[in-house]
Design an enzyme around this catalytic site. Sequence first.
Site, PDB file in Angstrom:
ATOM      1  N   ASP A  33       0.875  -1.169   0.000  1.00  0.00           N
ATOM      2  CA  ASP A  33       0.000   0.000   0.000  1.00  0.00           C
ATOM      3  C   ASP A  33       0.912   1.218   0.000  1.00  0.00           C
ATOM      4  OD1 ASP A  33      -2.247   1.793   0.415  1.00  0.00           O
ATOM      5  OD2 ASP A  33      -3.317   0.066   1.238  1.00  0.00           O
ATOM      6  N   ASP A  51       3.902   2.526  -4.773  1.00  0.00           N
ATOM      7  CA  ASP A  51       2.942   3.356  -5.501  1.00  0.00           C
ATOM      8  C   ASP A  51       2.520   2.580  -6.738  1.00  0.00           C
ATOM      9  OD1 ASP A  51       1.577   5.196  -7.039  1.00  0.00           O
ATOM     10  OD2 ASP A  51       3.033   6.813  -6.738  1.00  0.00           O
ATOM     11  N   GLY A  72      -5.992  -2.326  -4.206  1.00  0.00           N
ATOM     12  CA  GLY A  72      -5.378  -1.019  -4.050  1.00  0.00           C
ATOM     13  C   GLY A  72      -5.917  -0.005  -5.036  1.00  0.00           C
ATOM     14  N   ILE A  74      -8.386   4.138  -5.148  1.00  0.00           N
ATOM     15  CA  ILE A  74      -9.322   5.042  -4.488  1.00  0.00           C
ATOM     16  C   ILE A  74     -10.684   4.352  -4.482  1.00  0.00           C
ATOM     17  CG2 ILE A  74     -10.531   7.247  -4.654  1.00  0.00           C
ATOM     18  CD1 ILE A  74      -8.010   8.385  -5.990  1.00  0.00           C
ATOM     19  N   SER A 111     -16.495  -3.386  -8.892  1.00  0.00           N
ATOM     20  CA  SER A 111     -17.557  -2.732  -8.125  1.00  0.00           C
ATOM     21  C   SER A 111     -18.868  -2.731  -8.895  1.00  0.00           C
ATOM     22  CB  SER A 111     -17.152  -1.285  -7.820  1.00  0.00           C
ATOM     23  OG  SER A 111     -18.231  -0.549  -7.271  1.00  0.00           O
ATOM     24  N   HIS A 113     -20.453  -0.254  -9.245  1.00  0.00           N
ATOM     25  CA  HIS A 113     -20.514   1.038  -9.915  1.00  0.00           C
ATOM     26  C   HIS A 113     -20.057   0.978 -11.371  1.00  0.00           C
ATOM     27  CE1 HIS A 113     -21.862   2.788  -6.236  1.00  0.00           C
ATOM     28  NE2 HIS A 113     -20.816   2.300  -5.596  1.00  0.00           N
ATOM     29  N   TYR A 136     -15.249   6.853 -10.884  1.00  0.00           N
ATOM     30  CA  TYR A 136     -14.846   5.646 -10.141  1.00  0.00           C
ATOM     31  C   TYR A 136     -15.392   4.396 -10.824  1.00  0.00           C
ATOM     32  CZ  TYR A 136     -14.997   2.164  -6.374  1.00  0.00           C
ATOM     33  OH  TYR A 136     -14.892   1.017  -5.638  1.00  0.00           O
ATOM     34  N   LYS A 140     -13.520   1.076 -13.018  1.00  0.00           N
ATOM     35  CA  LYS A 140     -13.771  -0.350 -12.859  1.00  0.00           C
ATOM     36  C   LYS A 140     -14.080  -0.998 -14.212  1.00  0.00           C
ATOM     37  CE  LYS A 140     -13.224  -0.197  -8.409  1.00  0.00           C
ATOM     38  NZ  LYS A 140     -12.045  -0.821  -7.771  1.00  0.00           N
ATOM     39  N   ARG A 174     -31.452  -0.193   1.037  1.00  0.00           N
ATOM     40  CA  ARG A 174     -30.758  -0.663  -0.171  1.00  0.00           C
ATOM     41  C   ARG A 174     -29.901  -1.883   0.123  1.00  0.00           C
ATOM     42  NH1 ARG A 174     -25.542   0.708  -2.284  1.00  0.00           N
ATOM     43  NH2 ARG A 174     -25.380   0.271  -4.541  1.00  0.00           N
TER      44      ARG A 174
END
Length: 278
Positions: A33, A51, A72, A74, A111, A113, A136, A140, A174
Amino acid sequence: MLNKIVLTGAAGKLGGLLRAPLAALCRELVTTDLAPGLANLLPNETYVAADLSQLDQVMGVMEGADMVVHFGAIGDEAPWDAILQSNIVGAYTVWEAAYRQGVRRVVYASSIHAVGMHPKTDFIDTTARHRPDTYYGLSKCFAEDLASLYWDKRGIESVCMRIYSCEESVNNARALGTWLSHPDLIRLVTAAITTPTTGFSIVWGVSANDRVPVDNARASFLGYRPQDNAEVHAPRVLAQAAAMDPQNPEDMCHGGPFAVVPLGESGVAMIKARSVKA
């Protein structure tokens, strides 16, 4: 037992939950990380700060690995430049380093999303087209397509886990459909690692909820069998829940609050602000 597993995002909430289960599946666990270090390292665990946007750093972490569990990134909506470096460039370096170092499989924390703008009234399976709700979610989609490309052209297996609401308990209406319990997360990742062959695969990261809005039948070969059910929390949650608005994308889309958050602005911060006002 595998020789070496690499876990990215090990300082995060979900990554932290996976350290001990992954250590039990291999002789050597390397966690990484941006944090300078981790507390309470396990006997077979080594931590390396890296990184993920820097290919040379990721190459060193991947050396000799059998599999990579990639958490790893955001984990929220953020400005484009931040998403680009952490989630998109970071995904490329993980798959490229995996290829160069001879890694067999990448197990990826995707995700809901990635498909967050699909209506919840559509009972979708793992073949539903990408329909991201945020930058975001778009990242994905990129990583899933990258995983598909690296399987087709370079033979790197992958399991893309479209994780929903991974929390210790169920706190909103939800989540009665979207909840992924912590024990079921561990079962899911374990299945993704121990299944003999996966090719390029997508699986929904949800528990065995009565109200689950997606179909995991096409991923049954992975052997993931969730054991927890959000329905046990339904009487408490529904007694406290406000009525939903059928004209509001937040209530009607798979992405929930992320379906209405402005691009580049934190969805998590919006949810927390509402909680404070309530």
